[in-house]
Design a protein around this motif. Structure first.
Motif, PDB file in Angstrom:
ATOM      1  N   ARG A  74       0.869  -1.174   0.000  1.00  0.00           N
ATOM      2  CA  ARG A  74       0.000   0.000   0.000  1.00  0.00           C
ATOM      3  C   ARG A  74       0.904   1.222   0.000  1.00  0.00           C
ATOM      4  NH1 ARG A  74      -3.545  -0.106   4.947  1.00  0.00           N
ATOM      5  NH2 ARG A  74      -4.273   1.839   4.068  1.00  0.00           N
ATOM      6  N   THR A  75       0.496   2.228  -0.751  1.00  0.00           N
ATOM      7  CA  THR A  75       1.277   3.452  -0.810  1.00  0.00           C
ATOM      8  C   THR A  75       0.367   4.659  -0.650  1.00  0.00           C
ATOM      9  OG1 THR A  75       2.828   4.750  -2.101  1.00  0.00           O
ATOM     10  CG2 THR A  75       1.139   3.570  -3.333  1.00  0.00           C
ATOM     11  N   SER A  76       0.917   5.712  -0.126  1.00  0.00           N
ATOM     12  CA  SER A  76       0.185   6.978  -0.079  1.00  0.00           C
ATOM     13  C   SER A  76       0.675   7.892  -1.199  1.00  0.00           C
ATOM     14  CB  SER A  76       0.377   7.648   1.287  1.00  0.00           C
ATOM     15  OG  SER A  76       1.752   7.842   1.534  1.00  0.00           O
ATOM     16  N   GLU A  77       1.621   7.394  -1.975  1.00  0.00           N
ATOM     17  CA  GLU A  77       2.197   8.150  -3.090  1.00  0.00           C
ATOM     18  C   GLU A  77       1.519   7.708  -4.383  1.00  0.00           C
ATOM     19  OE1 GLU A  77       4.955  10.199  -2.530  1.00  0.00           O
ATOM     20  OE2 GLU A  77       5.090   9.663  -0.413  1.00  0.00           O
ATOM     21  N   HIS A  78       0.994   8.657  -5.127  1.00  0.00           N
ATOM     22  CA  HIS A  78       0.345   8.303  -6.388  1.00  0.00           C
ATOM     23  C   HIS A  78       0.780   9.222  -7.524  1.00  0.00           C
ATOM     24  CE1 HIS A  78      -2.179   5.229  -4.571  1.00  0.00           C
ATOM     25  NE2 HIS A  78      -2.374   6.059  -3.574  1.00  0.00           N
ATOM     26  N   TRP A  82       6.860   9.043  -8.508  1.00  0.00           N
ATOM     27  CA  TRP A  82       6.988   7.936  -7.568  1.00  0.00           C
ATOM     28  C   TRP A  82       6.735   6.620  -8.289  1.00  0.00           C
ATOM     29  CZ3 TRP A  82       3.979   3.863  -6.223  1.00  0.00           C
ATOM     30  CH2 TRP A  82       4.428   3.097  -5.140  1.00  0.00           C
ATOM     31  N   GLU A 105      -8.075  -1.862  -1.641  1.00  0.00           N
ATOM     32  CA  GLU A 105      -7.255  -1.332  -0.547  1.00  0.00           C
ATOM     33  C   GLU A 105      -5.764  -1.560  -0.744  1.00  0.00           C
ATOM     34  OE1 GLU A 105      -8.514  -2.314   3.389  1.00  0.00           O
ATOM     35  OE2 GLU A 105     -10.638  -2.229   2.831  1.00  0.00           O
ATOM     36  N   ASP A 107      -2.545  -1.614  -3.180  1.00  0.00           N
ATOM     37  CA  ASP A 107      -2.180  -0.975  -4.447  1.00  0.00           C
ATOM     38  C   ASP A 107      -1.440  -1.914  -5.396  1.00  0.00           C
ATOM     39  OD1 ASP A 107      -3.154   1.742  -3.927  1.00  0.00           O
ATOM     40  OD2 ASP A 107      -1.659   1.730  -2.322  1.00  0.00           O
ATOM     41  N   PHE A 134       3.859   2.952   2.061  1.00  0.00           N
ATOM     42  CA  PHE A 134       3.105   3.169   3.293  1.00  0.00           C
ATOM     43  C   PHE A 134       3.065   1.911   4.145  1.00  0.00           C
ATOM     44  CE2 PHE A 134      -1.110   3.009   5.392  1.00  0.00           C
ATOM     45  CZ  PHE A 134      -0.913   4.015   6.317  1.00  0.00           C
ATOM     46  N   ASN A 135       2.787   0.755   3.487  1.00  0.00           N
ATOM     47  CA  ASN A 135       2.648  -0.490   4.221  1.00  0.00           C
ATOM     48  C   ASN A 135       3.033  -1.660   3.319  1.00  0.00           C
ATOM     49  OD1 ASN A 135       0.814  -2.968   4.982  1.00  0.00           O
ATOM     50  ND2 ASN A 135       1.024  -1.733   6.836  1.00  0.00           N
TER      51      ASN A 135
END
Length: 153
Positions: A74-78, A82, A105, A107, A134-135
């Motif tokens: 999972r990433t918060s970068e889109h 990145w 949920e 990515d 992120f995770n």
């Protein structure tokens, strides 16, 4: 765009998916045709992009790469930058056999083949040093129940 294939094309593809190293004579015999038409159809399907390069399937256990992890990212970068760095990092890592971008949920999911858990950790440390995520959740495959390369044609 989907290629137009008739039943003979499909028979040829099924024979090649079973063993791409067999002779044209053997393929022609299996599909009920002669060598020249089979060769012409194979050439046309290659030119049309139906078939990629011929490769060899190697047994990972025989090479000491019997440990398989499925890695959920999972990433918060889109942002595009990145994503380019992330994809470059994945393509540079031979341990990554497959990588998929997902809806939902999670990515990305990766199929990572390594020698053992320590080798996975080396891969993981290298990946997170190259790109921010992120995770990460790693799932160890305890047993491969089914693995197919042939498409159901």
């Amino acid at each position: 765009m989907m290629a137009r294939l008739d039943e003979l094309d499909r028979k040829i593809l099924r024979a090649l998916q079973t063993d791409a190293g067999q002779s044209l004579d053997e393929i022609a015999r299996q599909v009920g045709s002669s060598k020249t038409p089979v060769w012409n159809r194979i050439r046309k399907m290659r030119e049309a992009g139906v078939m990629g390069p011929s490769t060899v399937l190697v047994d990972p256990e025989a090479l000491g790469l019997g440990t398989c992890f499925f890695v959920l990212i999972r990433t918060s970068e889109h942002e595009a930058g990145w994503q380019q760095r992330f994809l470059a990092a994945l393509r540079a890592r031979p341990e990554v056999q497959e990588a998929h971008r997902l809806a939902g949920e999670i990515d990305y999911i990766l199929k990572v083949r390594v020698a053992n858990a320590r080798a996975y950790d080396v891969f993981y440390q290298a990946l997170i040093s190259e790109v921010r995520v992120f995770n990460v959740t790693a799932l160890l495959s305890m047993e491969e129940i089914k693995s197919e390369t042939a498409l159901p044609i």
